[in-house]
Scaffold this motif. Structure first.
Motif, mmCIF file in Angstrom:
data_model
loop_
_atom_site.group_PDB
_atom_site.id
_atom_site.type_symbol
_atom_site.label_atom_id
_atom_site.label_comp_id
_atom_site.label_asym_id
_atom_site.label_seq_id
_atom_site.Cartn_x
_atom_site.Cartn_y
_atom_site.Cartn_z
ATOM 1 N N MET A 50 -2.719 59.459 -78.972
ATOM 2 C CA MET A 50 -2.709 60.473 -80.014
ATOM 3 C C MET A 50 -1.313 61.067 -80.203
ATOM 4 O O MET A 50 -0.921 61.382 -81.330
ATOM 5 C CB MET A 50 -3.723 61.564 -79.685
ATOM 6 N N VAL A 51 -0.556 61.207 -79.135
ATOM 7 C CA VAL A 51 0.804 61.744 -79.214
ATOM 8 C C VAL A 51 1.628 60.922 -80.217
ATOM 9 O O VAL A 51 2.402 61.464 -81.008
ATOM 10 C CB VAL A 51 1.482 61.762 -77.818
ATOM 11 N N ARG A 52 1.422 59.607 -80.221
ATOM 12 C CA ARG A 52 2.167 58.723 -81.133
ATOM 13 C C ARG A 52 1.834 58.974 -82.599
ATOM 14 O O ARG A 52 2.606 58.607 -83.479
ATOM 15 C CB ARG A 52 1.848 57.265 -80.811
ATOM 16 N N ASP A 56 6.037 64.637 -86.728
ATOM 17 C CA ASP A 56 7.171 65.216 -85.992
ATOM 18 C C ASP A 56 7.288 66.725 -86.173
ATOM 19 O O ASP A 56 7.771 67.420 -85.287
ATOM 20 C CB ASP A 56 8.482 64.554 -86.411
ATOM 21 N N ASP A 57 6.856 67.222 -87.332
ATOM 22 C CA ASP A 57 7.043 68.646 -87.634
ATOM 23 C C ASP A 57 5.847 69.516 -87.234
ATOM 24 O O ASP A 57 5.719 70.655 -87.676
ATOM 25 C CB ASP A 57 7.378 68.841 -89.113
ATOM 26 N N THR A 58 4.985 69.002 -86.366
ATOM 27 C CA THR A 58 3.824 69.770 -85.899
ATOM 28 C C THR A 58 4.279 70.984 -85.089
ATOM 29 O O THR A 58 5.044 70.845 -84.147
ATOM 30 C CB THR A 58 2.909 68.890 -85.017
ATOM 31 N N ASP A 59 3.797 72.169 -85.484
ATOM 32 C CA ASP A 59 4.067 73.398 -84.728
ATOM 33 C C ASP A 59 2.964 73.687 -83.719
ATOM 34 O O ASP A 59 3.230 74.106 -82.590
ATOM 35 C CB ASP A 59 4.180 74.600 -85.669
ATOM 36 N N LEU A 60 1.718 73.502 -84.154
ATOM 37 C CA LEU A 60 0.553 73.822 -83.318
ATOM 38 C C LEU A 60 -0.468 72.691 -83.380
ATOM 39 O O LEU A 60 -0.625 72.041 -84.414
ATOM 40 C CB LEU A 60 -0.131 75.097 -83.822
ATOM 41 N N GLY A 80 4.197 69.554 -74.886
ATOM 42 C CA GLY A 80 4.788 70.887 -74.818
ATOM 43 C C GLY A 80 4.547 71.707 -76.074
ATOM 44 O O GLY A 80 5.025 72.834 -76.181
ATOM 45 N N ARG A 81 3.777 71.165 -77.031
ATOM 46 C CA ARG A 81 3.438 71.928 -78.237
ATOM 47 C C ARG A 81 2.242 72.823 -77.934
ATOM 48 O O ARG A 81 1.285 72.394 -77.291
ATOM 49 C CB ARG A 81 3.088 70.991 -79.386
ATOM 50 N N PRO A 82 2.269 74.058 -78.417
ATOM 51 C CA PRO A 82 1.153 74.970 -78.149
ATOM 52 C C PRO A 82 -0.145 74.499 -78.796
ATOM 53 O O PRO A 82 -0.135 73.894 -79.875
ATOM 54 C CB PRO A 82 1.593 76.293 -78.771
ATOM 55 N N ALA A 83 -1.249 74.794 -78.143
ATOM 56 C CA ALA A 83 -2.570 74.469 -78.666
ATOM 57 C C ALA A 83 -3.207 75.702 -79.285
ATOM 58 O O ALA A 83 -2.870 76.842 -78.953
ATOM 59 C CB ALA A 83 -3.456 73.918 -77.555
#
Length: 176
Positions: A50-52, A56-60, A80-83
């Motif tokens: 899923m990470v793939r 790229d511009d996902t904040d949350l 390391g992106r907030p959930a």
């Protein structure tokens, strides 16, 4: 790409027996998605794939109640992106929030779901998050069970990015 993921998920989650479906119909086969989410190694493999798929511009990362929450948590840990945890409906006490976690206003939220068939829960979450000021354009899901070639969320302008499709699971089942 994790070449054996479809076969491993299918082997763990596809159950045979007598089941009553949500529609009330009887079936001899049932796909229990929670079985892969409860298996830490399989969940990790899904999250890595899923990470793939994340923009790229996902904040949350917006994990949808209930199945999207463990996946979003694992993806958050890997990136390391907030959930953000998105309820089916806002709670009626305390903060009365629909989405638990950071403020969404003006932020790009990529939704995280386990299985999409018709997209009803994702559609509702998308509309509610947009009303709260979020920018929601993509949903990543572990399994897309909608008909091949169809986007069940096109009506709300949402791109669906699946790790696996129903066809891939069926193919893994048949061994072809």
């Amino acid at each position: 790409m994790d070449e054996t993921l479809a076969a491993d998920i299918d082997a763990i989650c596809r159950l045979t027996g007598e089941f009553t479906l949500r529609s009330g119909q009887q079936a001899t086969e049932y796909f229990d998605k929670y079985l892969f989410e409860a298996d830490p190694q399989l969940l990790l493999r899904v999250a890595r794939e899923m990470v793939r798929l994340l923009p790229d511009d996902t904040d949350l990362l917006g994990g949808l109640e209930l199945g999207g929450v463990p996946i979003a948590t694992m993806v958050s840990s890997l990136t390391g992106r907030p959930a953000l945890f998105v309820r089916k409906k806002a709670k009626e006490y305390g903060t009365c929030k629909l989405a638990e976690g950071p403020d969404v206003a003006g932020r790009r939220v990529t939704l995280v779901e386990d299985v999409i068939t018709t997209g009803g829960a994702v559609r509702d979450a998308t509309n509610a998050l947009r009303e709260a000021g979020a920018i929601v354009e993509v949903v990543v899901c572990a399994i897309d069970r909608s008909p091949a070639g169809e986007n069940p969320l096109a009506d709300v302008g949402l791109e669906v990015r699946p790790v696996l499709t129903k066809a891939q699971l069926d193919s893994a089942r048949s061994g072809s």
